[in-house]
Design a protein around this motif. Sequence first.
Motif, PDB file in Angstrom:
ATOM      1  N   ILE A   1      -3.107   1.005  -4.064  1.00  0.00           N
ATOM      2  CA  ILE A   1      -2.628  -0.340  -4.391  1.00  0.00           C
ATOM      3  C   ILE A   1      -2.648  -0.442  -5.912  1.00  0.00           C
ATOM      4  O   ILE A   1      -3.682  -0.239  -6.542  1.00  0.00           O
ATOM      5  CB  ILE A   1      -3.520  -1.433  -3.777  1.00  0.00           C
ATOM      6  CG1 ILE A   1      -3.427  -1.406  -2.252  1.00  0.00           C
ATOM      7  CG2 ILE A   1      -3.130  -2.809  -4.321  1.00  0.00           C
ATOM      8  CD1 ILE A   1      -4.292  -2.452  -1.550  1.00  0.00           C
ATOM      9  N   PHE A   2      -1.493  -0.727  -6.486  1.00  0.00           N
ATOM     10  CA  PHE A   2      -1.406  -0.886  -7.932  1.00  0.00           C
ATOM     11  C   PHE A   2      -2.247  -2.063  -8.394  1.00  0.00           C
ATOM     12  O   PHE A   2      -2.286  -3.111  -7.727  1.00  0.00           O
ATOM     13  CB  PHE A   2       0.041  -1.135  -8.388  1.00  0.00           C
ATOM     14  CG  PHE A   2       0.881   0.110  -8.431  1.00  0.00           C
ATOM     15  CD1 PHE A   2       0.542   1.172  -9.241  1.00  0.00           C
ATOM     16  CD2 PHE A   2       2.011   0.208  -7.648  1.00  0.00           C
ATOM     17  CE1 PHE A   2       1.324   2.308  -9.293  1.00  0.00           C
ATOM     18  CE2 PHE A   2       2.800   1.341  -7.691  1.00  0.00           C
ATOM     19  CZ  PHE A   2       2.458   2.393  -8.512  1.00  0.00           C
TER      20      PHE A   2
ATOM     21  N   VAL B   1       0.884  -1.164   0.000  1.00  0.00           N
ATOM     22  CA  VAL B   1       0.000   0.000   0.000  1.00  0.00           C
ATOM     23  C   VAL B   1       0.920   1.212   0.000  1.00  0.00           C
ATOM     24  O   VAL B   1       1.806   1.330   0.854  1.00  0.00           O
ATOM     25  CB  VAL B   1      -0.925   0.032   1.239  1.00  0.00           C
ATOM     26  CG1 VAL B   1      -1.821   1.260   1.200  1.00  0.00           C
ATOM     27  CG2 VAL B   1      -1.742  -1.243   1.334  1.00  0.00           C
ATOM     28  N   LEU B   2       0.727   2.103  -0.969  1.00  0.00           N
ATOM     29  CA  LEU B   2       1.593   3.261  -1.126  1.00  0.00           C
ATOM     30  C   LEU B   2       0.887   4.537  -0.693  1.00  0.00           C
ATOM     31  O   LEU B   2      -0.333   4.665  -0.859  1.00  0.00           O
ATOM     32  CB  LEU B   2       2.028   3.397  -2.588  1.00  0.00           C
ATOM     33  CG  LEU B   2       2.687   2.155  -3.176  1.00  0.00           C
ATOM     34  CD1 LEU B   2       2.790   2.261  -4.683  1.00  0.00           C
ATOM     35  CD2 LEU B   2       4.055   1.954  -2.571  1.00  0.00           C
ATOM     36  N   SER B   3       1.645   5.476  -0.166  1.00  0.00           N
ATOM     37  CA  SER B   3       1.065   6.769   0.193  1.00  0.00           C
ATOM     38  C   SER B   3       0.610   7.480  -1.076  1.00  0.00           C
ATOM     39  O   SER B   3       1.050   7.159  -2.178  1.00  0.00           O
ATOM     40  CB  SER B   3       2.077   7.626   0.955  1.00  0.00           C
ATOM     41  OG  SER B   3       3.178   7.933   0.135  1.00  0.00           O
ATOM     42  N   ILE B   4      -0.282   8.449  -0.904  1.00  0.00           N
ATOM     43  CA  ILE B   4      -0.801   9.218  -2.031  1.00  0.00           C
ATOM     44  C   ILE B   4      -0.101  10.567  -2.057  1.00  0.00           C
ATOM     45  O   ILE B   4      -0.176  11.330  -1.103  1.00  0.00           O
ATOM     46  CB  ILE B   4      -2.322   9.419  -1.916  1.00  0.00           C
ATOM     47  CG1 ILE B   4      -3.019   8.054  -1.939  1.00  0.00           C
ATOM     48  CG2 ILE B   4      -2.832  10.319  -3.031  1.00  0.00           C
ATOM     49  CD1 ILE B   4      -4.504   8.130  -1.646  1.00  0.00           C
ATOM     50  N   GLU B   5       0.591  10.824  -3.152  1.00  0.00           N
ATOM     51  CA  GLU B   5       1.290  12.096  -3.343  1.00  0.00           C
ATOM     52  C   GLU B   5       0.559  12.860  -4.440  1.00  0.00           C
ATOM     53  O   GLU B   5       0.229  12.289  -5.469  1.00  0.00           O
ATOM     54  CB  GLU B   5       2.739  11.858  -3.767  1.00  0.00           C
ATOM     55  CG  GLU B   5       3.533  10.975  -2.825  1.00  0.00           C
ATOM     56  CD  GLU B   5       3.786  11.611  -1.479  1.00  0.00           C
ATOM     57  OE1 GLU B   5       3.905  12.857  -1.422  1.00  0.00           O
ATOM     58  OE2 GLU B   5       3.858  10.885  -0.484  1.00  0.00           O
TER      59      GLU B   5
ATOM     60  N   LYS C   1       5.650   6.543  -0.976  1.00  0.00           N
ATOM     61  CA  LYS C   1       6.412   5.464  -0.346  1.00  0.00           C
ATOM     62  C   LYS C   1       5.470   4.371   0.172  1.00  0.00           C
ATOM     63  O   LYS C   1       4.275   4.579   0.356  1.00  0.00           O
ATOM     64  CB  LYS C   1       7.261   6.014   0.793  1.00  0.00           C
ATOM     65  CG  LYS C   1       6.447   6.613   1.907  1.00  0.00           C
ATOM     66  CD  LYS C   1       7.316   7.176   3.006  1.00  0.00           C
ATOM     67  CE  LYS C   1       6.386   7.722   4.079  1.00  0.00           C
ATOM     68  NZ  LYS C   1       7.017   8.005   5.309  1.00  0.00           N
ATOM     69  N   VAL C   2       6.032   3.210   0.440  1.00  0.00           N
ATOM     70  CA  VAL C   2       5.262   2.090   0.987  1.00  0.00           C
ATOM     71  C   VAL C   2       4.891   2.422   2.431  1.00  0.00           C
ATOM     72  O   VAL C   2       5.750   2.749   3.243  1.00  0.00           O
ATOM     73  CB  VAL C   2       6.080   0.776   0.935  1.00  0.00           C
ATOM     74  CG1 VAL C   2       5.331  -0.358   1.614  1.00  0.00           C
ATOM     75  CG2 VAL C   2       6.424   0.411  -0.502  1.00  0.00           C
ATOM     76  N   ILE C   3       3.576   2.367   2.729  1.00  0.00           N
ATOM     77  CA  ILE C   3       3.123   2.670   4.088  1.00  0.00           C
ATOM     78  C   ILE C   3       2.597   1.430   4.799  1.00  0.00           C
ATOM     79  O   ILE C   3       2.411   1.449   6.014  1.00  0.00           O
ATOM     80  CB  ILE C   3       2.062   3.784   4.096  1.00  0.00           C
ATOM     81  CG1 ILE C   3       0.869   3.431   3.207  1.00  0.00           C
ATOM     82  CG2 ILE C   3       2.689   5.113   3.685  1.00  0.00           C
ATOM     83  CD1 ILE C   3      -0.283   4.422   3.286  1.00  0.00           C
TER      84      ILE C   3
END
Length: 109
Positions: A98-99, A40-44, A61-63
């Motif tokens: 999530i991709f 799960v990646l942060s949202i930028e 980044k991975v959170i």
Amino acid sequence: MASRLRNRFTIVALAVCSAVMPVGCDNRETILSIEKPTEVLSIEKSPVSSEAANTSVQPGKVIAILKAGETARAIGVYHGTDHDAFHVKLPDGTEGLIFAGDTFKVTSK
């Protein structure tokens, strides 16, 4: 020149549509059932262009890393030029991306 403007308009339109596009149409909840470890990646958020007032959603980044058997509730879908992703909300309230891939199954209830 026209091609360049069309490309910029397309990018801005996709960013706007993707940012507001909900998952599902009939109040059904979309759940990602994790089958393999999934990041799960942060949202930028970043500007689409220096002239545009709109922003683009990019992975950060991975959170968190979800394990097989865990779930995440999808609250949006993003279609980017380099990636497609689900905007998810985890049981603890954390939100991230999530991709799209083969590490989970999409279900609804």
